[in-house]
Scaffold this motif. Sequence first.
Motif, PDB file in Angstrom:
ATOM      1  N   ARG A 197     -42.068 -18.078  43.913  1.00  0.00           N
ATOM      2  CA  ARG A 197     -42.770 -18.761  45.007  1.00  0.00           C
ATOM      3  C   ARG A 197     -42.952 -17.846  46.213  1.00  0.00           C
ATOM      4  N   ARG A 198     -41.971 -17.028  46.485  1.00  0.00           N
ATOM      5  CA  ARG A 198     -42.061 -16.118  47.637  1.00  0.00           C
ATOM      6  C   ARG A 198     -43.196 -15.108  47.438  1.00  0.00           C
ATOM      7  N   LEU A 199     -43.269 -14.533  46.248  1.00  0.00           N
ATOM      8  CA  LEU A 199     -44.333 -13.566  45.987  1.00  0.00           C
ATOM      9  C   LEU A 199     -45.702 -14.230  46.002  1.00  0.00           C
ATOM     10  N   GLU A 200     -45.773 -15.431  45.455  1.00  0.00           N
ATOM     11  CA  GLU A 200     -47.049 -16.150  45.484  1.00  0.00           C
ATOM     12  C   GLU A 200     -47.478 -16.452  46.920  1.00  0.00           C
ATOM     13  N   ALA A 201     -46.515 -16.719  47.796  1.00  0.00           N
ATOM     14  CA  ALA A 201     -46.837 -16.982  49.203  1.00  0.00           C
ATOM     15  C   ALA A 201     -47.420 -15.751  49.884  1.00  0.00           C
ATOM     16  N   PHE A 202     -47.099 -14.567  49.366  1.00  0.00           N
ATOM     17  CA  PHE A 202     -47.646 -13.321  49.900  1.00  0.00           C
ATOM     18  C   PHE A 202     -48.950 -12.932  49.204  1.00  0.00           C
ATOM     19  N   GLY A 203     -49.480 -13.808  48.360  1.00  0.00           N
ATOM     20  CA  GLY A 203     -50.777 -13.556  47.749  1.00  0.00           C
ATOM     21  C   GLY A 203     -50.739 -12.846  46.416  1.00  0.00           C
ATOM     22  N   TRP A 204     -49.595 -12.892  45.739  1.00  0.00           N
ATOM     23  CA  TRP A 204     -49.454 -12.240  44.446  1.00  0.00           C
ATOM     24  C   TRP A 204     -49.600 -13.261  43.301  1.00  0.00           C
ATOM     25  N   GLN A 205     -50.101 -12.792  42.176  1.00  0.00           N
ATOM     26  CA  GLN A 205     -50.030 -13.530  40.914  1.00  0.00           C
ATOM     27  C   GLN A 205     -48.670 -13.226  40.316  1.00  0.00           C
ATOM     28  N   CYS A 206     -47.892 -14.252  39.989  1.00  0.00           N
ATOM     29  CA  CYS A 206     -46.507 -14.012  39.589  1.00  0.00           C
ATOM     30  C   CYS A 206     -46.093 -14.947  38.467  1.00  0.00           C
ATOM     31  N   VAL A 207     -45.412 -14.386  37.456  1.00  0.00           N
ATOM     32  CA  VAL A 207     -44.875 -15.188  36.358  1.00  0.00           C
ATOM     33  C   VAL A 207     -43.448 -14.736  36.078  1.00  0.00           C
ATOM     34  N   GLU A 208     -42.703 -15.620  35.435  1.00  0.00           N
ATOM     35  CA  GLU A 208     -41.311 -15.338  35.087  1.00  0.00           C
ATOM     36  C   GLU A 208     -41.157 -15.387  33.575  1.00  0.00           C
ATOM     37  N   VAL A 217     -42.280 -10.555  26.827  1.00  0.00           N
ATOM     38  CA  VAL A 217     -42.533  -9.565  27.876  1.00  0.00           C
ATOM     39  C   VAL A 217     -43.856  -8.848  27.609  1.00  0.00           C
ATOM     40  N   GLN A 218     -44.050  -8.411  26.371  1.00  0.00           N
ATOM     41  CA  GLN A 218     -45.296  -7.739  25.997  1.00  0.00           C
ATOM     42  C   GLN A 218     -46.506  -8.630  26.276  1.00  0.00           C
ATOM     43  N   ASN A 219     -46.451  -9.876  25.817  1.00  0.00           N
ATOM     44  CA  ASN A 219     -47.590 -10.774  25.972  1.00  0.00           C
ATOM     45  C   ASN A 219     -47.907 -11.051  27.432  1.00  0.00           C
ATOM     46  N   GLN A 220     -46.870 -11.231  28.240  1.00  0.00           N
ATOM     47  CA  GLN A 220     -47.105 -11.493  29.657  1.00  0.00           C
ATOM     48  C   GLN A 220     -47.699 -10.272  30.352  1.00  0.00           C
ATOM     49  N   LEU A 221     -47.225  -9.084  30.008  1.00  0.00           N
ATOM     50  CA  LEU A 221     -47.765  -7.871  30.625  1.00  0.00           C
ATOM     51  C   LEU A 221     -49.229  -7.659  30.243  1.00  0.00           C
ATOM     52  N   LEU A 222     -49.550  -7.888  28.980  1.00  0.00           N
ATOM     53  CA  LEU A 222     -50.937  -7.734  28.552  1.00  0.00           C
ATOM     54  C   LEU A 222     -51.834  -8.766  29.229  1.00  0.00           C
ATOM     55  N   SER A 223     -51.328  -9.984  29.378  1.00  0.00           N
ATOM     56  CA  SER A 223     -52.114 -11.029  30.040  1.00  0.00           C
ATOM     57  C   SER A 223     -52.335 -10.697  31.505  1.00  0.00           C
ATOM     58  N   LEU A 224     -51.286 -10.253  32.187  1.00  0.00           N
ATOM     59  CA  LEU A 224     -51.423  -9.903  33.602  1.00  0.00           C
ATOM     60  C   LEU A 224     -52.380  -8.732  33.790  1.00  0.00           C
ATOM     61  N   LYS A 225     -52.282  -7.753  32.901  1.00  0.00           N
ATOM     62  CA  LYS A 225     -53.141  -6.574  33.030  1.00  0.00           C
ATOM     63  C   LYS A 225     -54.618  -6.954  32.944  1.00  0.00           C
ATOM     64  N   ALA A 226     -54.914  -8.001  32.187  1.00  0.00           N
ATOM     65  CA  ALA A 226     -56.311  -8.406  31.978  1.00  0.00           C
ATOM     66  C   ALA A 226     -56.895  -9.155  33.174  1.00  0.00           C
ATOM     67  N   LYS A 233     -49.989  -8.175  40.898  1.00  0.00           N
ATOM     68  CA  LYS A 233     -49.308  -9.004  39.907  1.00  0.00           C
ATOM     69  C   LYS A 233     -47.840  -8.621  39.765  1.00  0.00           C
ATOM     70  N   ALA A 234     -47.013  -9.635  39.492  1.00  0.00           N
ATOM     71  CA  ALA A 234     -45.581  -9.397  39.332  1.00  0.00           C
ATOM     72  C   ALA A 234     -45.054 -10.168  38.132  1.00  0.00           C
ATOM     73  N   LEU A 235     -44.180  -9.521  37.379  1.00  0.00           N
ATOM     74  CA  LEU A 235     -43.469 -10.148  36.276  1.00  0.00           C
ATOM     75  C   LEU A 235     -41.986 -10.135  36.617  1.00  0.00           C
ATOM     76  N   ILE A 236     -41.390 -11.302  36.747  1.00  0.00           N
ATOM     77  CA  ILE A 236     -39.957 -11.411  37.027  1.00  0.00           C
ATOM     78  C   ILE A 236     -39.245 -11.604  35.692  1.00  0.00           C
ATOM     79  N   ALA A 237     -38.515 -10.591  35.257  1.00  0.00           N
ATOM     80  CA  ALA A 237     -37.854 -10.606  33.950  1.00  0.00           C
ATOM     81  C   ALA A 237     -36.382 -10.960  34.128  1.00  0.00           C
ATOM     82  N   ARG A 238     -35.981 -12.127  33.648  1.00  0.00           N
ATOM     83  CA  ARG A 238     -34.584 -12.555  33.724  1.00  0.00           C
ATOM     84  C   ARG A 238     -33.781 -11.787  32.668  1.00  0.00           C
ATOM     85  N   THR A 239     -32.800 -11.023  33.117  1.00  0.00           N
ATOM     86  CA  THR A 239     -32.048 -10.158  32.204  1.00  0.00           C
ATOM     87  C   THR A 239     -30.552 -10.252  32.477  1.00  0.00           C
ATOM     88  N   LEU A 240     -29.769  -9.598  31.610  1.00  0.00           N
ATOM     89  CA  LEU A 240     -28.322  -9.520  31.766  1.00  0.00           C
ATOM     90  C   LEU A 240     -27.925  -8.062  31.970  1.00  0.00           C
TER      91      LEU A 240
END
Length: 274
Positions: A197-208, A217-226, A233-240
Motif C-alpha cells: 500500500r505504501r508503494l502504491e501511494a507513491f504511484g508504483w504498481q506493486c504486487v506481493e 516469482v517468474q510469472n509475476q516478473l514477466l507480467s510486470l515487465k509487460a 513496478k515493485a515485486l515484494i517477495a516474502r522469504t525466509l
Amino acid sequence: MISNSVNLKEKAHWVWRETLAVHRRAPETRIASSLSAIEIFVALYYGGVLNIDATDPRWDERDRCVISKGHGSICMYPILADLGFFPASELQRVCKAGGILGGIPDPIIPGYETINGSLGHGLGVASGMALGLKRNGKKQNVFVVSGDGELHEGANWEAIMFASQHKLDNLHLIVDNNSISMLGFTDDIVSHDGLVRRLEAFGWQCVEVDGHNVLKVQNQLLSLKAITDGRPKALIARTLKGRGVPGLENEALAHILMPKAELLDFLLEANDAR
C-alpha cells in the motif's frame, strides 16, 4: 535471452546446494541473506525475464540488473558460472588470493553492474539507469534486487518518489522481504507492514508473492515487465532468511550467524544422497 525451458524448481535446489558449498569453502561470506534470495535470482536469470548475453556481459542491448543487497547475492556466483559469465573454477577461489569472487561482489565480476558494498543505494542508481535509457529512447529494462532492511534508509524513498515522478515504467524493484535485518526482526525496528500500500501511494504498481515459489516469482516478473503504463513496478517477495538451514532459518540474528562446518557437511551430504 536465457531460455525459460529450464526446470526452475530443480535449478533453485541446485543453487541452494552450491551456495552452501561456496560458504563451506569461504565462511566469511554472508550465507543467510543469500539463501532467502535464491528463487528471485533463478527466476531472473533462468526464467526468461532478463535479456542478457553471458558472452558479452556489457552488451548495449542488455537489461540491467542492479544487485543492491550485494552481500546477500553469493548465490549468484554459481548462477553466473553456470551461465558462462566466468569459469566454474572461480567458485573454488571465493575470497581467496587471485580469485575474482569476494565476500562483497563488485563490477570486476562479469554480470555485476555496480559496486554493492554500501547498502541502500541500489535503487537510486537503478533509477538513474532507467531514466537514462528512457531519455535515450532505449527499450531495455532495469531490475534492482534489494533487501528489506535497506528500505529503512531514506535514500530509497527519495528514489521511489523520483521514479514515480519521471514515470519510469522500465524500472522494477524486487524486495527480498525476509523480515530480518542485521540485528533483528524488521518489525521490531521499522515495520514493513503494508509495504504494498505504501508503494502504491507513491504511484508504483506493486504486487506481493511467495518468494520461494520460483514459478510464481517468474510469472509475476514477466507480467510486470509487460506493463508499460508509466508506473515503476515493485515485486515484494516474502522469504525466509537462512532458508533450509536448521538454527539459521528465520532466526533473529541470522544475518551475522555462521552455521558450523559439521552442519554444512551434513546438509551437503544429505543433498547429494537425494
